[in-house]
Enzyme design. Structure first.
Site, PDB file in Angstrom:
ATOM      1  N   SER A 134     122.696  -0.610   1.005  1.00  0.00           N
ATOM      2  CA  SER A 134     121.449   0.069   0.678  1.00  0.00           C
ATOM      3  C   SER A 134     121.633   0.898  -0.606  1.00  0.00           C
ATOM      4  CB  SER A 134     120.987   0.909   1.869  1.00  0.00           C
ATOM      5  OG  SER A 134     119.644   1.293   1.727  1.00  0.00           O
ATOM      6  N   HIS A 170     117.122  -4.508   2.001  1.00  0.00           N
ATOM      7  CA  HIS A 170     116.266  -4.537   3.203  1.00  0.00           C
ATOM      8  C   HIS A 170     115.014  -5.385   2.961  1.00  0.00           C
ATOM      9  CE1 HIS A 170     119.029  -1.492   4.422  1.00  0.00           C
ATOM     10  NE2 HIS A 170     118.534  -0.564   3.608  1.00  0.00           N
TER      11      HIS A 170
END
Length: 245
Positions: A134, A170
């Site tokens: 991330s 994501h």
């Protein structure tokens, strides 16, 4: 021994629920260690939780995950001051640097205050594998999309730029990610953007994409570019499924 070429493993994954602990390292973290080329001794991995403020409970979870995996895990803290006297020497002594998620905007600001933008380039050149999830993925690129500034996603364009692309994370689990990447690439705010579904990792040797890997099935990575006519094009990259760690 260091990796044979400068290597980055940029992911939207790396963790799984632990059997006797909060979490364990999943196959993407193990693949980053494999990419380091270490053998004959315990792999050394240092964890950076800068993006979430170096939380004690999270660092403890990473130490426990390292024990389960058989890794020598340390943590490089920057709050409230660096916990090592020589940051660069500490990083150069590792096989893998693993950067956790959180606020990529805050992470980049704090890193620059401590000179890590320059340090990481030298550490990468020396063969220490740079990896993360991330925010810990976006940081190595020119930028990407982030919720660092609030619930509404916004672009970040001041990444370290070790890789000359933008990054989308994501991609399958957060519905706003894909349309914003397409919008930003179409408007020229982001250039060529490499994106990952949850559980997918992009492995770069130097600045070239070497492979796409995954720790779960039915996921993919994507290349998003703006064509000469201004249209946004998305190419799907099928990953190689990693063996369970």
């Amino acid at each position: 021994m260091p990796a044979s070429v400068p290597t980055i493993v940029a992911t939207s994954g790396g963790y799984r629920p632990g059997q006797r602990s909060r979490l364990e390292f999943n196959a993407l973290v193990h693949h980053a260690v494999d990419r380091s080329g270490v053998h004959g001794r315990t792999p050394r991995l240092t964890y950076l939780g800068t993006a979430s403020g170096d939380q004690d409970w999270r660092i403890a979870s990473m130490h426990e995950a390292g024990r389960v995996a058989g890794f020598d895990v340390s943590a490089l803290r920057l709050f409230t001051m660096p916990n090592v006297a020589d940051i660069e020497a500490h990083l150069l002594a590792q096989d893998v640097v693993w950067v956790d998620g959180g606020s990529v905007a805050n992470l980049l600001a704090v890193w620059r205050v401590h000179g890590l933008d320059e340090i990481f380039r030298r550490v990468w050149d020396a063969g220490v594998v740079l990896a993360g999830v991330s925010a810990g993925s976006i940081c190595w690129f020119t930028g990407g999309t982030t919720d660092s500034f609030g619930p509404g996603l916004r672009p970040v364009t001041n990444g370290l730029g070790l890789l000359p692309y933008a990054n989308g994370v994501h991609y399958d689990s957060e519905s706003r990610r894909r349309p914003l990447v397409h919008e930003l690439v179409g408007s020229g705010v982001l250039g060529e953007t490499h994106c990952t579904d949850d559980g997918v990792g992009l492995v770069y040797e130097g600045t070239d994409l070497a492979e796409v890997v995954a720790e779960r099935r039915d996921v993919a990575a994507y290349r998003v570019v703006r064509a000469a006519d201004g249209a946004v094009q998305e190419e799907r990259w099928q990953p190689r499924l990693l063996a369970s760690a």
